[in-house]
Design a protein around this motif. Structure first.
Motif, PDB file in Angstrom:
ATOM      1  N   ALA A  92       0.851  -1.188   0.000  1.00 43.37           N
ATOM      2  CA  ALA A  92       0.000   0.000   0.000  1.00 43.37           C
ATOM      3  C   ALA A  92       0.884   1.234   0.000  1.00 43.37           C
ATOM      4  CB  ALA A  92      -0.909   0.000   1.222  1.00 43.37           C
ATOM      5  N   ILE A 108      -2.730  -7.439   2.706  1.00 45.56           N
ATOM      6  CA  ILE A 108      -3.337  -6.106   2.607  1.00 45.56           C
ATOM      7  C   ILE A 108      -4.530  -6.187   1.661  1.00 45.56           C
ATOM      8  CG2 ILE A 108      -3.038  -3.704   1.905  1.00 45.56           C
ATOM      9  CD1 ILE A 108      -0.007  -4.102   2.467  1.00 45.56           C
ATOM     10  N   ALA A 110      -7.077  -3.823  -0.241  1.00 47.86           N
ATOM     11  CA  ALA A 110      -7.216  -2.430  -0.661  1.00 47.86           C
ATOM     12  C   ALA A 110      -8.656  -2.163  -1.075  1.00 47.86           C
ATOM     13  CB  ALA A 110      -6.272  -2.130  -1.817  1.00 47.86           C
ATOM     14  N   THR A 145      -5.447   5.833   2.596  1.00 45.45           N
ATOM     15  CA  THR A 145      -4.251   6.028   1.772  1.00 45.45           C
ATOM     16  C   THR A 145      -4.458   7.091   0.706  1.00 45.45           C
ATOM     17  OG1 THR A 145      -4.898   4.207   0.327  1.00 45.45           O
ATOM     18  CG2 THR A 145      -3.371   3.695   2.143  1.00 45.45           C
ATOM     19  N   ALA A 155      -6.367   1.031   2.995  1.00 48.20           N
ATOM     20  CA  ALA A 155      -5.632  -0.234   3.037  1.00 48.20           C
ATOM     21  C   ALA A 155      -5.935  -0.885   4.380  1.00 48.20           C
ATOM     22  CB  ALA A 155      -4.140   0.010   2.877  1.00 48.20           C
TER      23      ALA A 155
END
Length: 181
Positions: A92, A108, A110, A145, A155
């Motif tokens: 990220a 992660i 997103a 983010t 994220a």
């Protein structure tokens, strides 16, 4: 007393003298209809097409032990819900600087919303926080983010890559992501 029409009845596996157990849903709970997937999920706008930039007003997390356990993150919008995507990524980064975002965990997830803002016309945030700690069963921490040029992204640091399920709810407009424990 009869169980509520939204109750879930489960029967223990294997022989047991214990009768079936009826568990009433937790207020606001949407029982997962399937076990989810690790594949990218596209979010459809409402209305479609969207008539103005959506405004993100809340991001919250919770744990739901029913159906084997899910951690949940909810993105709530003021009126309209914009289109977007949820997908696993290798890393990220902040959208403006490109600087890496460090998150706890091994995976992660997103989340990106197009035609969305998380601030008002005066630049003030419309959400309480840009970082939200998770309940820790699978979601460890979520970080904003991006909130730039009508793109909002988050994220989500997870303990590991697990199946997730996206639900879209209205009144208020919400995107709900349940991640399996």
């Amino acid at each position: 007393m009869a169980p509520s029409p939204n109750a879930v009845t489960s029967t223990p596996s294997g022989p047991s003298p214990t009768p079936a157990v009826t568990v009433a849903p937790v207020d606001g709970t949407v029982f997962p209809q399937n076990q989810g997937s690790t594949d990218p999920t596209t979010i459809k706008s409402n209305p479609d097409p969207i008539t103005k930039a959506a405004t993100l007003v809340d991001v919250r997390v919770g744990a739901h032990p029913e159906s084997g356990g899910w951690d949940r993150i909810v993105f709530e919008f003021e009126d309209e819900r914009s289109a977007g995507i949820v997908e696993y990524v290798d890393e990220a980064a902040n959208c403006g600087s490109g600087n890496a975002v460090t998150l706890p965990g091994e995976a992660i997830l997103a989340v990106r919303f197009d035609a969305t803002n998380a601030h008002d016309d005066n630049g003030r945030l419309t959400i309480d926080a840009t970082e939200v700690n998770g309940p820790g069963n699978i979601i460890l921490k979520s970080v904003s983010t991006c909130d730039f040029e009508a793109v909002v992204s988050w994220a989500i640091g997870l303990k590991s890559m697990r199946n997730y399920k996206v639900s879209l709810l209205e009144n208020p407009s919400r995107v709900i992501i349940d991640v399996k424990w």
